[in-house]
Design a protein around this motif. Structure first.
Motif, mmCIF file in Angstrom:
data_model
loop_
_atom_site.group_PDB
_atom_site.id
_atom_site.type_symbol
_atom_site.label_atom_id
_atom_site.label_comp_id
_atom_site.label_asym_id
_atom_site.label_seq_id
_atom_site.Cartn_x
_atom_site.Cartn_y
_atom_site.Cartn_z
ATOM 1 N N GLY A 127 -19.778 -38.617 -25.995
ATOM 2 C CA GLY A 127 -19.122 -39.281 -26.923
ATOM 3 C C GLY A 127 -17.815 -39.868 -26.540
ATOM 4 N N PHE A 128 -17.294 -39.424 -25.542
ATOM 5 C CA PHE A 128 -15.899 -40.100 -25.170
ATOM 6 C C PHE A 128 -15.828 -41.409 -24.651
ATOM 7 N N ALA A 129 -16.779 -41.990 -24.101
ATOM 8 C CA ALA A 129 -16.688 -43.532 -24.003
ATOM 9 C C ALA A 129 -16.656 -44.401 -25.213
ATOM 10 N N GLY A 130 -17.306 -43.863 -26.158
ATOM 11 C CA GLY A 130 -17.199 -44.445 -27.686
ATOM 12 C C GLY A 130 -15.865 -44.301 -28.230
ATOM 13 N N ILE A 131 -15.249 -43.275 -28.195
ATOM 14 C CA ILE A 131 -13.947 -43.071 -28.663
ATOM 15 C C ILE A 131 -12.982 -43.994 -27.611
ATOM 16 N N VAL A 132 -12.975 -43.993 -26.412
ATOM 17 C CA VAL A 132 -12.098 -44.997 -25.778
ATOM 18 C C VAL A 132 -12.240 -46.337 -26.166
ATOM 19 N N GLU A 133 -13.479 -46.946 -26.169
ATOM 20 C CA GLU A 133 -14.042 -48.302 -26.281
ATOM 21 C C GLU A 133 -13.436 -48.678 -27.814
ATOM 22 N N SER A 134 -13.292 -47.524 -28.816
ATOM 23 C CA SER A 134 -12.978 -48.326 -30.023
ATOM 24 C C SER A 134 -11.501 -48.342 -30.462
ATOM 25 N N CYS A 189 -4.765 -47.088 -23.671
ATOM 26 C CA CYS A 189 -5.523 -46.971 -22.619
ATOM 27 C C CYS A 189 -5.664 -45.298 -22.302
ATOM 28 N N VAL A 190 -6.152 -44.913 -21.231
ATOM 29 C CA VAL A 190 -6.276 -43.426 -21.133
ATOM 30 C C VAL A 190 -5.878 -43.139 -19.748
ATOM 31 N N GLY A 249 -5.387 -38.431 -21.885
ATOM 32 C CA GLY A 249 -4.721 -38.667 -23.180
ATOM 33 C C GLY A 249 -4.600 -40.226 -23.399
ATOM 34 N N VAL A 250 -4.458 -40.404 -24.803
ATOM 35 C CA VAL A 250 -4.042 -41.778 -25.083
ATOM 36 C C VAL A 250 -2.731 -42.533 -25.060
#
Length: 145
Positions: A86-93, A99-100, A113-114
């Protein structure tokens, strides 16, 4: 050139998960928290960064946090265990300009972190003195639903 030692990892993160620090709309009670739930993220605890960051409001929609070589403060945030799937979905949205990267916490650990790209905060209102996004939106009366 010798690199500094890598900060300690966050203990207790289940296998197959990523430790993620969030400091804005992804936090509990905020407008984008449902994305964390959809990704299967599990809230671990409230955290505070090391006093090395500054925070800006991006049009009162979300914050932008940057590492500050000087004049930084501790910023309130939340720590989650996020399944790798699920990590990629959070970052992509995340909005453009977020960025991370590694975020140093007050306990010496440095999970992902963001963060904001510097261009995102140019000309924006600095809100570091509030100590975090939650305190800022409460003080300003900004709805989060």
């Amino acid at each position: 050139m010798t690199l500094p030692p890598r900060p300690a990892e966050v203990p207790g993160i289940p296998p197959g998960n990523v430790a993620l620090v969030v400091n804005g709309g992804l936090m509990r009670g905020m407008r984008a928290h449902d994305r964390m739930l959809q990704a299967g993220a599990v809230f671990l605890r409230e955290v505070t960064t090391a006093p090395r960051y500054r925070l800006w409001s991006i049009a009162d929609r979300f914050p932008g946090m940057l590492h500050a070589p000087a004049g930084g403060a501790a910023i309130g945030a939340e720590l989650y265990a996020v399944p790798r799937a699920g990590f990629a979905g959070i970052v992509e949205s995340e909005p453009d300009g977020l960025c991370v990267g590694r975020v140093l916490l007050s306990d010496g650990t440095a999970p992902l972190g963001v963060l904001a790209e510097p261009r995102l905060v140019e000309g924006r209102t600095e809100i570091t003195a509030h100590g975090g996004w939650r305190a800022y939106v409460l003080a300003q009366g900004i709805p989060q639903a």
